[in-house]
Scaffold this motif. Sequence first.
Motif, PDB file in Angstrom:
ATOM      1  N   MET A   5      -7.324 -18.645 -37.268  1.00  0.00           N
ATOM      2  CA  MET A   5      -7.047 -20.007 -36.851  1.00  0.00           C
ATOM      3  C   MET A   5      -8.312 -20.858 -36.930  1.00  0.00           C
ATOM      4  N   CYS A   6      -9.441 -20.264 -36.596  1.00  0.00           N
ATOM      5  CA  CYS A   6     -10.703 -21.002 -36.569  1.00  0.00           C
ATOM      6  C   CYS A   6     -11.322 -21.181 -37.945  1.00  0.00           C
ATOM      7  N   THR A   7     -11.016 -20.282 -38.871  1.00  0.00           N
ATOM      8  CA  THR A   7     -11.693 -20.319 -40.161  1.00  0.00           C
ATOM      9  C   THR A   7     -10.822 -20.732 -41.339  1.00  0.00           C
ATOM     10  N   ALA A   8      -9.513 -20.549 -41.244  1.00  0.00           N
ATOM     11  CA  ALA A   8      -8.636 -20.888 -42.368  1.00  0.00           C
ATOM     12  C   ALA A   8      -8.585 -22.397 -42.558  1.00  0.00           C
ATOM     13  N   THR A   9      -8.700 -22.832 -43.801  1.00  0.00           N
ATOM     14  CA  THR A   9      -8.683 -24.267 -44.092  1.00  0.00           C
ATOM     15  C   THR A   9      -7.271 -24.841 -44.017  1.00  0.00           C
ATOM     16  N   MET A  20       2.021 -12.994 -42.508  1.00  0.00           N
ATOM     17  CA  MET A  20       3.202 -13.475 -41.793  1.00  0.00           C
ATOM     18  C   MET A  20       3.686 -14.776 -42.413  1.00  0.00           C
ATOM     19  N   SER A  21       4.871 -15.168 -42.004  1.00  0.00           N
ATOM     20  CA  SER A  21       5.419 -16.421 -42.527  1.00  0.00           C
ATOM     21  C   SER A  21       4.644 -17.602 -41.960  1.00  0.00           C
ATOM     22  N   LEU A  22       4.730 -18.713 -42.644  1.00  0.00           N
ATOM     23  CA  LEU A  22       4.054 -19.927 -42.209  1.00  0.00           C
ATOM     24  C   LEU A  22       4.552 -20.358 -40.834  1.00  0.00           C
ATOM     25  N   ARG A  23       5.841 -20.275 -40.628  1.00  0.00           N
ATOM     26  CA  ARG A  23       6.415 -20.681 -39.338  1.00  0.00           C
ATOM     27  C   ARG A  23       5.908 -19.794 -38.202  1.00  0.00           C
ATOM     28  N   THR A  24       5.839 -18.485 -38.420  1.00  0.00           N
ATOM     29  CA  THR A  24       5.332 -17.558 -37.406  1.00  0.00           C
ATOM     30  C   THR A  24       3.863 -17.820 -37.127  1.00  0.00           C
ATOM     31  N   TYR A  25       3.082 -18.061 -38.169  1.00  0.00           N
ATOM     32  CA  TYR A  25       1.653 -18.357 -38.008  1.00  0.00           C
ATOM     33  C   TYR A  25       1.465 -19.612 -37.154  1.00  0.00           C
ATOM     34  N   ARG A  26       2.217 -20.647 -37.457  1.00  0.00           N
ATOM     35  CA  ARG A  26       2.090 -21.892 -36.688  1.00  0.00           C
ATOM     36  C   ARG A  26       2.518 -21.705 -35.245  1.00  0.00           C
ATOM     37  N   ARG A  27       3.503 -20.853 -34.990  1.00  0.00           N
ATOM     38  CA  ARG A  27       3.919 -20.568 -33.622  1.00  0.00           C
ATOM     39  C   ARG A  27       2.807 -19.837 -32.864  1.00  0.00           C
ATOM     40  N   LEU A  32      -1.682 -19.939 -28.940  1.00  0.00           N
ATOM     41  CA  LEU A  32      -3.111 -19.809 -28.629  1.00  0.00           C
ATOM     42  C   LEU A  32      -3.675 -21.103 -28.050  1.00  0.00           C
ATOM     43  N   LEU A  33      -3.279 -22.230 -28.614  1.00  0.00           N
ATOM     44  CA  LEU A  33      -3.731 -23.517 -28.086  1.00  0.00           C
ATOM     45  C   LEU A  33      -3.281 -23.686 -26.637  1.00  0.00           C
ATOM     46  N   ALA A  38      -6.146 -26.010 -24.936  1.00  0.00           N
ATOM     47  CA  ALA A  38      -6.841 -26.857 -25.906  1.00  0.00           C
ATOM     48  C   ALA A  38      -5.882 -27.862 -26.526  1.00  0.00           C
ATOM     49  N   CYS A  39      -6.455 -29.004 -26.921  1.00  0.00           N
ATOM     50  CA  CYS A  39      -5.668 -30.051 -27.572  1.00  0.00           C
ATOM     51  C   CYS A  39      -5.781 -29.992 -29.090  1.00  0.00           C
ATOM     52  N   SER A  40      -6.787 -29.280 -29.585  1.00  0.00           N
ATOM     53  CA  SER A  40      -6.992 -29.184 -31.029  1.00  0.00           C
ATOM     54  C   SER A  40      -7.531 -27.799 -31.374  1.00  0.00           C
ATOM     55  N   ARG A  41      -7.499 -27.486 -32.655  1.00  0.00           N
ATOM     56  CA  ARG A  41      -8.032 -26.193 -33.100  1.00  0.00           C
ATOM     57  C   ARG A  41      -9.538 -26.122 -32.895  1.00  0.00           C
ATOM     58  N   ALA A  42     -10.211 -27.233 -33.083  1.00  0.00           N
ATOM     59  CA  ALA A  42     -11.660 -27.258 -32.890  1.00  0.00           C
ATOM     60  C   ALA A  42     -11.997 -26.970 -31.427  1.00  0.00           C
ATOM     61  N   GLN A  43     -11.261 -27.592 -30.539  1.00  0.00           N
ATOM     62  CA  GLN A  43     -11.490 -27.348 -29.117  1.00  0.00           C
ATOM     63  C   GLN A  43     -11.145 -25.902 -28.767  1.00  0.00           C
ATOM     64  N   ALA A  44     -10.095 -25.375 -29.350  1.00  0.00           N
ATOM     65  CA  ALA A  44      -9.710 -23.979 -29.103  1.00  0.00           C
ATOM     66  C   ALA A  44     -10.810 -23.028 -29.562  1.00  0.00           C
TER      67      ALA A  44
END
Length: 54
Positions: A5-9, A20-27, A32-33, A38-44
């Motif tokens: 989550m922190c490194t993938a563009t 995993m599927s895109l939908r599962t990854y986003r879930r 995690l957020l 956290a409000c954003s991936r950067a903050q997470a």
Amino acid sequence: MLLLMCTATKDEVGARAAGMSLRTYRRHVSDLLALLGACSRAQAALLARERGWV
């Protein structure tokens, strides 16, 4: 998962790397957020680092 989550563009890249599927990854990212409060991936990423998770 947290490292991806922190490194993938793009979500597609992270999902493919995690096998995993895109939908599962986003879930998982959303979960995690919420877990970190956290409000954003950067903050997470910063919160995870502060807690020693990464």
